[in-house]
Structures are given as C-alpha cells and as structure tokens.
Design a protein around this motif. Structure first.
Motif, PDB file in Angstrom:
ATOM      1  N   TYR A  21       4.559   7.639   3.079  1.00 27.92           N
ATOM      2  CA  TYR A  21       3.205   8.018   3.536  1.00 27.92           C
ATOM      3  C   TYR A  21       2.884   9.454   3.145  1.00 27.92           C
ATOM      4  CZ  TYR A  21      -0.268   9.959   6.676  1.00 27.92           C
ATOM      5  OH  TYR A  21      -1.334  10.645   7.170  1.00 27.92           O
ATOM      6  N   ILE A  59      -4.121   4.205   2.874  1.00 28.74           N
ATOM      7  CA  ILE A  59      -2.767   4.693   3.152  1.00 28.74           C
ATOM      8  C   ILE A  59      -2.611   5.000   4.634  1.00 28.74           C
ATOM      9  CG2 ILE A  59      -1.165   6.608   2.725  1.00 28.74           C
ATOM     10  CD1 ILE A  59      -2.545   6.740  -0.114  1.00 28.74           C
ATOM     11  N   THR A 102       0.834  -1.212   0.000  1.00 24.49           N
ATOM     12  CA  THR A 102       0.000   0.000   0.000  1.00 24.49           C
ATOM     13  C   THR A 102       0.864   1.255   0.000  1.00 24.49           C
ATOM     14  OG1 THR A 102      -1.798  -1.117   1.176  1.00 24.49           O
ATOM     15  CG2 THR A 102      -1.768   1.282   1.262  1.00 24.49           C
ATOM     16  N   LEU A 103       1.946   1.244   0.795  1.00 23.12           N
ATOM     17  CA  LEU A 103       2.835   2.410   0.867  1.00 23.12           C
ATOM     18  C   LEU A 103       3.947   2.351  -0.166  1.00 23.12           C
ATOM     19  CD1 LEU A 103       3.233   2.982   4.723  1.00 23.12           C
ATOM     20  CD2 LEU A 103       1.631   4.053   3.150  1.00 23.12           C
TER      21      LEU A 103
END
Length: 371
Positions: free
Chosen positions: A24, A46, A8-9
């Motif tokens: 982030y 996030i 995701t990051l």
C-alpha cells in the motif's frame, strides 16, 4: 475500479499484514495526487483496497463474500465472487404463512445473522481510525553531496499530536462519561421494515466515533480532534550514492494519525544540481581535461580536479585526443556502500589557433613526413 483488491495492491490472497502495508505505501506514494504524475482515481482504488484488506474483519468478509460484503447489496448465484451461497438452506418452508404473517425457515440458519451481513449489520468492531496523511517534499543537493551524502533540516507545518490533551481530545481534568447518543455501545442501530420482515443496519456512532465514551469537556486547544497544526523541524539524512530523482522515505514522519492511529510517512524527492565540470554515468564520474599539442606528443603531467580533491595525472607520450584514462575508486559509492565507481578522464588535445613562423615551419616538416 479493479475487481479484486489483492490485484489492486499486487499481493497474493495469503499475504501477511506487513506485506499488505508495504504494498500500500509503495503504491500510495507512486500514485499520490499531490505528486507529479499521480493518479487520483488509482489512488482511491488503492486506498479502498487497503481499508478492506488491512482490517481483519473486513478482509474475512471480503474473502467470503467478495466486494458486495459492505455495500448493503444482495447477489444470488453463490460461488466465489458470486454473492451468497444459500445451497444449505431449506427453501421448502420458506415463506410459509403463519398466524403472524410469514414464517421464514432457512434450515436452522439464523435469519437475522444472514441479513445483518447482507445489509451491513452485525457487531462493528468500532470505526477504523484514520492513518495520518503522507507528506512529500523536495530536497536539492549539489554533486559532491550526492557522492558523500548530506544532512538537511526542514521545517514542516503539519498535523501533530495536541500537546495539551496528548492526543486524547479531552480537556485537562475532564471526566469520561458514557456516550448519550449510543448509550455506550459505540453503534447506532436503525431498523427498517419490508416485505421480508424487519432488518437492522448498524453504523458507528458519530458522537463518540465508536468508542462508547466521550469526555465531559473537549480539549480547548484542539477542539476534541486530538491534533493541531504546528511547525516541526525534521532532520533528514541523505545517503551517499543517491541518484537524481530518487526518493527517501521516513516512516511515521508524516502527519499524525487520528487518536492513536499510525502517523503518515514523509517522502523526500531528491534533486541533484548539475556540476559545471563533472557528469555522472552509473557509479562513474566523467570529466574532460585539455592538454597542449606538445604535451600530447612528448607526454608530461597535469593537475586535475576530482570530487576527492586535486591530483596529478600522468600523460604518456603520444596520447591521442579523445583517449580516456581511468582513476580507480574516485567515483560514486553505491547507496549500500559496497562498491565505488571510477573517475573517467577524457583527454582533449587543444590545437592552437595562432602559431609563429617557426612553429609553422616545424609543422610543415611533420606534414611532409606524413605525421
């Protein structure tokens, strides 16, 4: 939701805290719902990933147990991402009846520790204080400010540290006492019973927010929050060579964090106003200059405008309409200041709409010669 917080990051499993934080911030700015083209769902993904990976305890649990570690769930079938691995437990004596009901034996493994992890128990390190909110604003500059840079001072109304209690949330002179709700532990334990026995679930105390102590009297200005809304002037430096649509980030210039947590960032989206004469192509500045037919034929000089001031451009005899001349180092610097573009001047020969008889005769003579 993505199955893997690292994906995701966009970082590796061995990423440092700093790499996770940078990833982030970049993604949060890109997908922030307040921004044009933002994505609320993606933004939540996030944030969820960051809340886990930025906390050492949560990250360790996530690496060991996967996403089920904090959901109060139970999944069998060990292995990576498959839940909990009970391969080392002694199931031979599991559920053996004793005088007091059932006796559970996990081969020397502490039963309470296992299920405290499964159901969200254990000793919390305290509620993670929330980082301040990011702010995005727009700044409009003219063409010359894009070339040379600019300074702006903006007035922002945002959350700032309370100047009465200095962000502590306590009234001036107020003493500190042990939280009566959690008795100073910073956590509340709730015990539930089931067929498998008693399970405890530990949560952060809502009264003291996990601190274990509270002020005897809350700050009269902020009400105990440690922050207030106020107007604040921010000075912004817009670097030379910035492009239209580029964003400047100012770390820590966003809203104040919660009682000592990091402040958010300020993002400035830059818009360059179009110029009536100049255009931009990479680091080069483009413009057009109109000259007479006679000057194109015989040559001469013209005074032209650049962002650096006026200068004299020599026009060679026989210059064709559409021909481009380069004026070196009179363009736009790159944002790092290492290179400077050029000013490219396109020559346009102006054809007169009305001519005298004598001029017409001369032109006819040129036509007869094929010119």
């Amino acid at each position: 939701m993505a199955n893997n917080y690292y994906d995701t990051l966009g970082v590796s499993k061995g990423a440092s805290d700093d790499e996770i934080k940078k990833a982030y911030r970049k993604l949060a700015h890109k997908y922030h719902p307040d921004k044009s083209g933002g994505d609320d769902k993606k933004f939540k993904e996030i944030n969820e990933a960051y809340q886990v990976l930025s906390d050492k305890t949560k990250r360790q649990q996530y690496d060991q147990f996967g996403r089920t570690f904090d959901q109060g769930g139970f999944q069998g079938g060990g292995g990576p991402g498959g839940g909990f691995d009970f391969s080392g437990f002694d199931f031979g004596n599991f559920g053996k009846q004793s005088q007091g009901g059932f006796e559970f034996n996990f081969g020397g493994t502490d039963f309470e520790d296992i299920f405290s992890n499964i159901f969200g128990g254990g000793k919390p390190s305290g509620r993670r204080k929330k980082r301040g909110r990011d702010i995005q604003i727009d700044a409009e500059i003219d063409f010359s400010e894009m070339v040379f840079g600019a300074k702006r001072e903006v007035n922002l109304r945002k959350s700032v540290r309370c100047d009465r209690c200095n962000g502590t949330g306590g009234e001036l002179g107020a003493g500190v006492k042990t939280c009566p709700t959690c008795k100073g532990s910073g956590k509340i334990e709730r015990v539930s019973r089931s067929f498998f026995g008693s399970f405890s679930q530990v949560s952060v105390c809502s009264e003291c927010q996990g601190e274990g102590k509270i002020y005897e009297k809350k700050c009269s200005k902020c009400g105990g929050d440690g922050k207030i809304k106020d107007d604040q002037k921010i000075k912004i430096n817009i670097p030379a060579g910035i492009s239209d649509g580029q964003t400047i980030s100012m770390e820590g210039a966003g809203e104040v964090g919660e009682k000592g947590a990091d402040s958010g960032d300020l993002y400035i989206l830059v818009h360059v106003r179009p110029h009536k004469k100049f255009a931009k192509k990479g680091l080069d500045i483009l413009s057009a200059e109109y000259i007479s037919f006679s000057k194109a034929v015989f040559g001469g000089e013209i005074e032209m405008e650049t962002v650096y001031g006026k200068l004299i451009l020599k026009i060679p005899a026989g210059t064709q309409s559409g021909e481009t001349f380069r004026i070196k180092d009179k363009g736009i610097p790159d944002i790092n200041g290492r290179n400077v573009g050029n000013h490219l001047v396109k020559i346009v020969v102006r054809i007169p709409k009305k001519i005298s008889r004598e001029q017409k005769k001369i032109i006819e003579e040129l036509r007869e010669t094929g010119e």
